[in-house]
Design an enzyme around this catalytic site. Structure first.
Site, PDB file in Angstrom:
ATOM      1  CB  CYS A 380      59.520 107.785  21.732  1.00 36.50           C
ATOM      2  SG  CYS A 380      58.552 109.091  21.067  1.00 36.50           S
ATOM      3  CG  HIS A 517      63.112 107.126  18.903  1.00 35.33           C
ATOM      4  ND1 HIS A 517      62.199 105.976  19.102  1.00 35.33           N
ATOM      5  CD2 HIS A 517      62.100 108.054  18.650  1.00 35.33           C
ATOM      6  CE1 HIS A 517      61.170 106.243  18.927  1.00 35.33           C
ATOM      7  NE2 HIS A 517      60.811 107.727  18.858  1.00 35.33           N
ATOM      8  CD  GLU A 519      64.700 103.425  18.830  1.00 33.60           C
ATOM      9  OE1 GLU A 519      63.464 103.516  18.434  1.00 33.60           O
ATOM     10  OE2 GLU A 519      64.990 103.906  20.059  1.00 33.60           O
TER      11      GLU A 519
END
Length: 544
Positions: A380, A517, A519
């Site tokens: 990001c 993102h 994750e």
């Protein structure tokens, strides 16, 4: 019909209700049940999207673009169900909807009150989020006794009354401290929190006791007697090295048998083989890598919860102990770009974030990684920072910056996009004066990867879907200049805007950054290809 398990907490906050609830869900899922989870937050904010990371920790983003509590990240990591905006709501959302109904005249001129109108809205949302599942585990945020939680607790009291004991179960998490000076375990705080629950009409069916040591049998009997809970339903939740040990720990104490008996669930025996393998991999690594995470929220690592877990998952799938060193980007900035603390690191990661504080420190970290062939992963803001550094130091764009940090910069290589097409085809707009809440590119978006790029090799596909949370984008007007200087745009959005999604450097051992993102979709069972590739790159750098 759906069975409900309500998880509450007492004595103090941060006991780990989310982990306990997710662990119960994982056990029940292993017994063949279709399980979902809900998080009810008593704060008046509509969502945590505009809350400070120092106060709230990470904002977890769901596939459908909801900004939610970090506990939903735990839910997705522990069970197979994908969370949506229906799995999380706050007092702010409840009141917002009730007031909107009142303004429309839905209540036909009646006096709108906490009971029944607010509690009815809470119950409606719980049923909506639980629809279609065998079991819904509902975590009530905050601590029993807090004034903010009362409408939620009253709502679940009503649900017990309406649905009956065989369709609802109350699991209460309490703190049982050990007083070192006296050499004693103290049960009084637990007695008092149960007394508080009883005063509002809630009798716990299971007591989960957070402790730093095993509970002696006499203390278990004492808690059972004073709290009117079966002795076998007094379950210890002990300190462990990894949260992924919790499902097995709770199962070994028979918590799932208590649940299935009360809720009359005729299901198979639990199979926690997958969890045992995960724990074994964590406890028996063959390699070690040191990764520097350069950010500005390093004093509260909960701000990067999903990212930390994703790196751990990569460690599980590469048999590696991933040791994370948190580096304050502001300290680099204040020390004239001194990055000496990065010299012993095997790889560098710059995570997402907002605001100008510490940005130049992050840029210095990126420069170090690029010039010294250290594996780099930017996420990001970490991608935008990498692009700014490349624009300045390689492409020769002096004054390159993001309009987030300098609205009048000479070369706005990152800027606020004012119009874009969403995944459902609708067009959204925003500008610098728009409210912070609800003005971001959120949720899962389609990404097209360039054939032969590092991105395509990592994912093993040229079409992926990843979650986003950002306002600013790479300015496409500068892309030709950056590409001429050697930067590779490995991925772009599938919409008409062709927004930059990934960048990489072809003449670097491993340099990758993405606008999304990843994750948020990593879990310990499967990991995530990007983090696995990053840890492998760190291992290769260590060997080199």
């Amino acid at each position: 019909m759906t069975k409900f398990i309500f998880v509450t907490g007492g004595v103090v906050s941060s006991l780990g209700k989310g982990i306990a609830a997710a662990s119960i869900a994982a056990i029940l899922e292993s017994r063949g049940l279709n399980v979902t989870m809900l998080k009810l937050d008593p704060y008046i904010n509509v969502d945590p999207g505009t809350m400070s990371p120092f106060q709230h920790g990470e904002v977890f983003v769901t596939d459908d673009g909801a900004e939610t509590d970090l506990d939903l990240g735990h839910y997705e990591r522990f069970i197979d169900s994908t969370m949506t905006r229906r799995n999380s709501f706050s007092t702010g959302q409840v009141y917002e909807n009730v007031i909107a109904k009142e303004r429309r005249g839905d209540y036909l001129g009646g006096t709108v009150q906490v009971i029944p109108h607010i509690t009815d809205e809470i119950k409606r949302r719980i049923h909506e989020g639980a629809a279609g599942y065998d079991v819904a585990i509902v975590e009530i945020g905050g601590t029993v006794g807090d004034i903010e939680s009362l409408p939620f607790l009253e709502a679940i009291r009503q649900m017990r009354s309406q649905l009956g004991r065989n369709n609802t179960l109350f699991a209460h998490l309490s703190y049982v401290p050990y007083i070192a000076a006296a050499g004693e375990i103290k049960t009084k705080p637990t007695q008092h929190t149960v007394k508080e629950m009883l005063s509002i009409g809630l009798q716990p069916d299971i007591l989960i006791c957070r402790m730093d040591r095993t509970m002696p049998a006499d203390e278990r009997r004492k808690i059972a007697l004073f709290c009117n809970v079966e002795e076998r339903a007094i379950v210890g939740s002990y300190d462990v090295d990894s949260i992924y040990e919790c499902p097995e720990m709770l199962h070994d104490q028979g918590i799932d048998n208590i649940i299935t008996e009360q809720l009359q669930l005729n299901v198979q025996q639990a199979d926690l083989t997958a969890w045992k393998k995960i724990v074994h991999a964590i406890q028996n690594p063959k390699h070690t890598v040191k990764i520097a995470m350069v950010g500005k929220y390093v004093d509260l690592t909960e701000s990067y919860k999903s990212l930390i877990e994703a790196l751990k998952h990569a460690g599980i799938h590469t048999e590696t102990d991933v040791q994370i060193t948190f580096v304050d980007s502001e300290s680099i900035e204040k020390n004239n770009g001194d990055v000496s603390m990065l010299k012993d690191m095997d790889a560098i990661l710059v995570p997402g974030g907002f605001g100008s504080r510490g940005v130049e420190g992050k840029i210095a970290a990126v420069r170090y990684a690029r010039e010294n062939n250290v594996p780099y992963l930017g996420i990001c803001l970490g991608m935008q920072i990498a692009l700014i550094e490349y624009a300045r130091d390689v492409a020769g764009l002096k004054g390159a910056n993001s309009t987030e940090f300098d609205l009048k910069c000479a070369a706005p290589v990152v800027a606020l996009i004012d119009e874009w097409q969403t995944a459902d085809g609708s067009v959204e707009t925003r500008d610098e004066s728009a409210d912070l809440g609800g003005t971001m590119r959120l949720g899962a978006q389609e990404v097209e990867l360039k054939a032969g790029s590092l991105a395509a090799k990592i994912y093993g596909s040229e079409h992926i879907r990843e979650r986003h949370r950002h306002r600013y984008e790479v300015n496409n007007n500068y892309v030709p200049t950056l590409e001429q200087a050697g930067l590779v745009i490995g991925g772009v959005s599938a919409g008409r805007e062709r927004l930059v999604e990934t960048i990489e450097l072809p003449n670097h051992p491993w340099f990758f950054a993405c606008q999304f993102h990843p994750e948020f979709t990593s879990n310990p069972r499967k990991g995530h290809p990007l983090f696995t590739a990053f840890v492998k790159a760190a291992l290769n750098n260590k060997k080199a």
